[in-house]
Design an enzyme around this catalytic site. Structure first.
Site, PDB file in Angstrom:
ATOM      1  N   CYS A   2      -1.178  12.522  -4.398  1.00  0.00           N
ATOM      2  CA  CYS A   2      -1.262  13.502  -5.472  1.00  0.00           C
ATOM      3  C   CYS A   2       0.011  14.354  -5.489  1.00  0.00           C
ATOM      4  CB  CYS A   2      -2.456  14.444  -5.347  1.00  0.00           C
ATOM      5  SG  CYS A   2      -4.019  13.603  -5.387  1.00  0.00           S
ATOM      6  N   ARG A  27       3.663   9.756  -5.755  1.00  0.00           N
ATOM      7  CA  ARG A  27       2.631  10.272  -4.852  1.00  0.00           C
ATOM      8  C   ARG A  27       1.229   9.853  -5.262  1.00  0.00           C
ATOM      9  NH1 ARG A  27       4.685  14.421  -1.794  1.00  0.00           N
ATOM     10  NH2 ARG A  27       2.610  15.234  -1.441  1.00  0.00           N
ATOM     11  N   TRP A  75      -3.882  10.620  -6.939  1.00  0.00           N
ATOM     12  CA  TRP A  75      -4.211   9.429  -6.146  1.00  0.00           C
ATOM     13  C   TRP A  75      -5.662   9.633  -5.730  1.00  0.00           C
ATOM     14  CZ3 TRP A  75      -5.687   7.993  -1.143  1.00  0.00           C
ATOM     15  CH2 TRP A  75      -5.467   6.643  -0.818  1.00  0.00           C
ATOM     16  N   ASN A 101      -3.898  19.201  -4.208  1.00  0.00           N
ATOM     17  CA  ASN A 101      -3.497  18.032  -3.423  1.00  0.00           C
ATOM     18  C   ASN A 101      -4.045  18.243  -2.011  1.00  0.00           C
ATOM     19  OD1 ASN A 101      -0.337  17.194  -1.840  1.00  0.00           O
ATOM     20  ND2 ASN A 101      -2.135  15.938  -2.047  1.00  0.00           N
ATOM     21  N   GLY A 102      -4.883  17.314  -1.558  1.00  0.00           N
ATOM     22  CA  GLY A 102      -5.460  17.468  -0.223  1.00  0.00           C
ATOM     23  C   GLY A 102      -6.917  17.030  -0.245  1.00  0.00           C
ATOM     24  N   GLU A 483       7.816  -6.055   9.070  1.00  0.00           N
ATOM     25  CA  GLU A 483       8.280  -5.255   7.932  1.00  0.00           C
ATOM     26  C   GLU A 483       8.468  -6.145   6.690  1.00  0.00           C
ATOM     27  OE1 GLU A 483       8.401  -2.383   6.917  1.00  0.00           O
ATOM     28  OE2 GLU A 483      10.009  -2.218   5.447  1.00  0.00           O
ATOM     29  N   LYS A 487       6.492  -5.665   3.143  1.00  0.00           N
ATOM     30  CA  LYS A 487       7.161  -5.453   1.850  1.00  0.00           C
ATOM     31  C   LYS A 487       6.537  -6.334   0.770  1.00  0.00           C
ATOM     32  CE  LYS A 487       8.673  -2.465   2.151  1.00  0.00           C
ATOM     33  NZ  LYS A 487       8.780  -1.562   3.219  1.00  0.00           N
ATOM     34  N   GLU A 490       3.019  -5.175  -0.121  1.00  0.00           N
ATOM     35  CA  GLU A 490       2.986  -3.909  -0.855  1.00  0.00           C
ATOM     36  C   GLU A 490       3.349  -4.073  -2.320  1.00  0.00           C
ATOM     37  OE1 GLU A 490       4.372  -0.187   1.843  1.00  0.00           O
ATOM     38  OE2 GLU A 490       5.850  -1.777   1.687  1.00  0.00           O
ATOM     39  N   HIS A 506      -0.633 -19.773  18.965  1.00  0.00           N
ATOM     40  CA  HIS A 506      -1.939 -19.211  19.342  1.00  0.00           C
ATOM     41  C   HIS A 506      -2.767 -18.832  18.116  1.00  0.00           C
ATOM     42  CE1 HIS A 506      -0.688 -19.222  23.493  1.00  0.00           C
ATOM     43  NE2 HIS A 506       0.445 -18.679  23.095  1.00  0.00           N
ATOM     44  N   LYS A 605       3.324   7.072  -1.947  1.00  0.00           N
ATOM     45  CA  LYS A 605       4.515   7.189  -1.098  1.00  0.00           C
ATOM     46  C   LYS A 605       4.249   8.065   0.119  1.00  0.00           C
ATOM     47  CE  LYS A 605       8.971   6.837  -0.410  1.00  0.00           C
ATOM     48  NZ  LYS A 605       9.243   5.520   0.187  1.00  0.00           N
TER      49      LYS A 605
HETATM   50  C1  G6P Z   1       3.067   5.158   3.027  1.00  0.00           C
HETATM   51  C2  G6P Z   1       4.258   4.628   2.266  1.00  0.00           C
HETATM   52  C3  G6P Z   1       5.136   3.800   3.203  1.00  0.00           C
HETATM   53  C4  G6P Z   1       5.544   4.620   4.414  1.00  0.00           C
HETATM   54  C5  G6P Z   1       4.318   5.217   5.122  1.00  0.00           C
HETATM   55  C6  G6P Z   1       4.728   6.235   6.170  1.00  0.00           C
HETATM   56  O1  G6P Z   1       2.237   4.109   3.394  1.00  0.00           O
HETATM   57  O2  G6P Z   1       3.844   3.841   1.167  1.00  0.00           O
HETATM   58  O3  G6P Z   1       6.301   3.374   2.514  1.00  0.00           O
HETATM   59  O4  G6P Z   1       6.241   3.812   5.311  1.00  0.00           O
HETATM   60  O5  G6P Z   1       3.493   5.893   4.184  1.00  0.00           O
HETATM   61  O6  G6P Z   1       5.324   7.328   5.531  1.00  0.00           O
HETATM   62  P1  G6P Z   1       6.343   8.313   6.182  1.00  0.00           P
HETATM   63  O7  G6P Z   1       6.741   9.235   5.057  1.00  0.00           O
HETATM   64  O8  G6P Z   1       5.609   9.050   7.264  1.00  0.00           O
HETATM   65  O9  G6P Z   1       7.491   7.547   6.703  1.00  0.00           O
END
Ligand code: G6P
Length: 610
Positions: A2, A27, A75, A101-102, A483, A487, A490, A506, A605
């Site tokens: 949010c 957000r 969100w 937000n929260g 990673e 990606k 996501e 395994h 994010k």
């Molecule tokens: C969310 C974002 C990711 C990020 C993660 C940790 O899942 O979508 O891209 O890596 O949070 O966020 P931070 O701001 O703590 O690195």
């Protein structure tokens, strides 16, 4: 999670709020809404979906001239995305409007109290109870006192902005556990969840702390604590420019951010990497230098992509700095019984500096007497402020929801930390100098990989129909396999598993057939031969392979269907190179599938709720 924004000044509020919401949209983008004080009434408009939907609605309605308002991009947590559940929420009288937000943990209990007192709710959200609570207290107390009273009753986290038709020249904002900044302009104020929505108006900001409440009028502001005691606040200068928060001609923020990596790594190491001495100088850690010297263990806590950079750091620090390292998901760490003492450093890695679990982990570590450190991108964020010491990435705003440039910047700083701690211990000058001089070359090497974007797009086209991928790497490139898989999950909604290639036998190999391709990260390093054996085993079972290999490796073509070459570097530095083609591969697959790369579904994010 949010985004909230508020404006009070002399300009029309709607364009400012909409522009701000677009910046905060990363957000959350389930719905958006605004409330504007327009003469004697408040106009409220909401829309499910992205901010553009709300903008359309606004352009279809009569122009709103009001210069004071609040807005929200959601969100969803409590209640599905719908107009009713969108913010701003209002009280029964329709006079008090609020964005939040929260998460309010005791909302059910408060809701039943309010229902008994005759309040009518329109949404399923936890947020709506706050505005009714204010209305309830406002029966006997003035607006500000009613807000303070309501806050005393709430358990949970909030960033709040509230307006009231009966006190039309005022916005009240409050913060506990969710970020909130106050931009101070010329006879105007902008409040927002983060700096990206403020920089176009002013670079003068006040970071509100937990438990602080600010009252904004057209030409004044006052910050108090929840007991209404005045607090004097420092105005800081933002170090982000407007240009950094624009796409600058790139089709997506994600692509811009991938392409920025040579520069952001350069910024991360500039003035910190001292090649001549084989050392790193980290000003942010100066005050804790002695403690670092005597550390027995480092525990890295983080989430998502930042967790994977921590895993690379573990390999660095254990092999070259000779210090035991554990890497923990922050969400797990906070519920375990971690064994910490004053000779443990708990290092939070966070792009946003606001991730709820990472913040909670740091607070827990502090309680247990550990030294707390941070690698954080967002200057002035909560984690940056709450850790004992830390290092900023200075990578500029990362807007694409999937993290790219923050990751390589984090890894670069972990490398600097390795040099710093290692040289305090038994890393030799020769080794330090070798690592430092190779590190200095990384930005230029990444430029070479980025130039392969078109070639990677061509490969992405060949693989667009596949629904599953196995990403494999070993040693330094195991975290990169994780990673890379993250990606593509996501942003392209493709199922992918990251695995250490040695574990392939395994389990994962059972999945392999002609429809289940693998991506092998196989640079010419100490585990090259072992990776080649793994590739042969995949080939023998009819699986397709894309290899990320070192330039000049001709052998690799025999084992892979497609090869993306990366330049030569030290084995420990290959993660900084091998991750780039994987970012680009996921990006191109998502674009080819016509997906919203910068705002993938269901994600946000900055995860400021648990
Ligand atoms: C969310 C974002 C990711 C990020 C993660 C940790 O899942 O979508 O891209 O890596 O949070 O966020 P931070 O701001 O703590 O690195």
């Amino acid at each position: 999670m949010c985004g909230i924004i508020g404006y009070i000044g002399k300009q029309k509020a709607v364009p400012i709020l909409i522009e701000g919401l677009k910046r905060l949209e990363y957000r959350g983008y389930d719905s958006a809404g605004v409330s504007i004080i327009d003469g004697k009434k408040i106009i409220n408009l909401k829309s499910v979906g992205k901010v553009a939907e709300l903008e359309n609605k606004l352009s279809d309605s009569k122009e709103i001239l009001g210069t004071i308002g609040i807005a929200h991009t959601r969100w969803a947590t409590h209640g599905k995305p719908s107009d009713q559940n969108s913010h701003p929420h209002c009280d029964c009288s329709g006079k008090i409007h609020l964005v939040h937000n929260g998460i309010i943990e005791n909302y059910l209990e408060l809701k039943s109290y309010l229902l008994k007192n005759g309040h009518k709710f329109k949404s399923e959200t936890d947020s709506e109870i706050i505005v009714h609570l204010i209305e309830e207290f406002n029966k006997k107390l003035d607006f500000k006192e009613a807000v303070l009273e309501a806050l005393k009753k709430i358990r949970g986290t909030y960033g709040l902005a509230i307006i009231n038709q009966d006190e039309p020249e005022k916005i009240i904002v409050a913060r506990l556990g969710s970020p909130l900044l106050l931009g101070v302009g010329e006879k105007e104020f902008v409040i927002a969840s983060d700096a990206s929505a403020i920089i176009r108006h002013t670079d003068q900001v006040i970071y509100l702390e937990d438990g602080e409440v600010a009252e904004l009028s057209l030409d004044n502001y006052e910050v108090n604590n929840i007991k209404n005691k005045k607090i004097s606040k420092k105005i800081s200068k933002l170090d982000w420019s407007m240009e950094q928060a624009r796409k600058s001609g790139f089709p997506h923020f994600m692509m811009k951010e991938i392409f920025e990596q040579p520069e952001t790594i350069q910024i991360a190491i500039s003035g910190r990497l001292v090649v001549a001495d084989g050392m790193a100088k980290l000003g942010g850690l100066r005050d804790v230098a002695e403690k670092l010297r005597h550390l027995e263990k480092i525990v890295i806590v983080s989430c998502g992509t930042s967790y994977y950079s921590g895993l690379v750091g573990e390999y660095f620090l254990e092999e070259y700095a000779g210090i035991p390292v554990e890497v923990e998901y922050a969400s797990e760490f906070r519920y375990r019984k971690p064994l910490l003492n004053e000779r443990t450093a708990v290092l939070a890695i966070s792009q946003s500096g606001e991730t709820a679990d990472t913040l909670a982990a740091i607070r827990e570590a502090k309680n247990k007497g550990a030294l707390t450190l941070g690698i954080v991108n967002t200057v002035g964020s909560t984690i940056a402020r709450e850790t004992d010491a830390g290092i900023y990435n200075h990578a500029g705003p990362e807007i694409g929801v999937a993290s790219t440039k923050a990751f390589t910047s984090q890894v670069s700083i972990l490398l600097l930390l390795t040099l710093l701690v290692g040289r305090q211990r038994d890393m030799t000058f020769v080794m330090g100098k070798r690592i430092a001089s190779e590190m200095a070359k990384i930005p230029k090497l990444i430029e070479k990989i980025i130039k392969k974007s078109v070639e990677i797009k061509r490969i992405a086209k060949k693989y667009i129909q596949y629904k599953d991928f196995l990403y494999m790497g070993r040693k330094y490139n195991f975290p990169i396999a994780l990673e890379g898989a993250l990606k593509i999950k996501e942003i392209a909604y493709v199922h992918a598993e990251g695995y250490p290639s040695g574990e392939m036998k395994h389990g994962p190999i059972a999945l392999i057939d002609k429809d289940f391709p693998s991506i092998f990260i196989v640079p010419k390093d100490s585990v090259y031969e072992k990776n080649i054996s793994g590739m042969q085993e995949i080939k023998a079972r009819g699986g397709k392979i894309i290899a990320i290999a070192t330039v000049g490796d001709k052998e690799i073509k025999k084992h892979a269907d497609d090869v993306i070459y990366i330049p030569k570097t030290l084995e420990m530095l290959t993660p900084l190179l091998s991750v780039i083609p994987l970012q680009l591969f996921a990006y191109h697959i998502a674009v080819l599938k016509k997906l919203d790369v910068d705002k993938p579904r269901n994600l946000a994010k900055s995860v400021t709720v648990e």
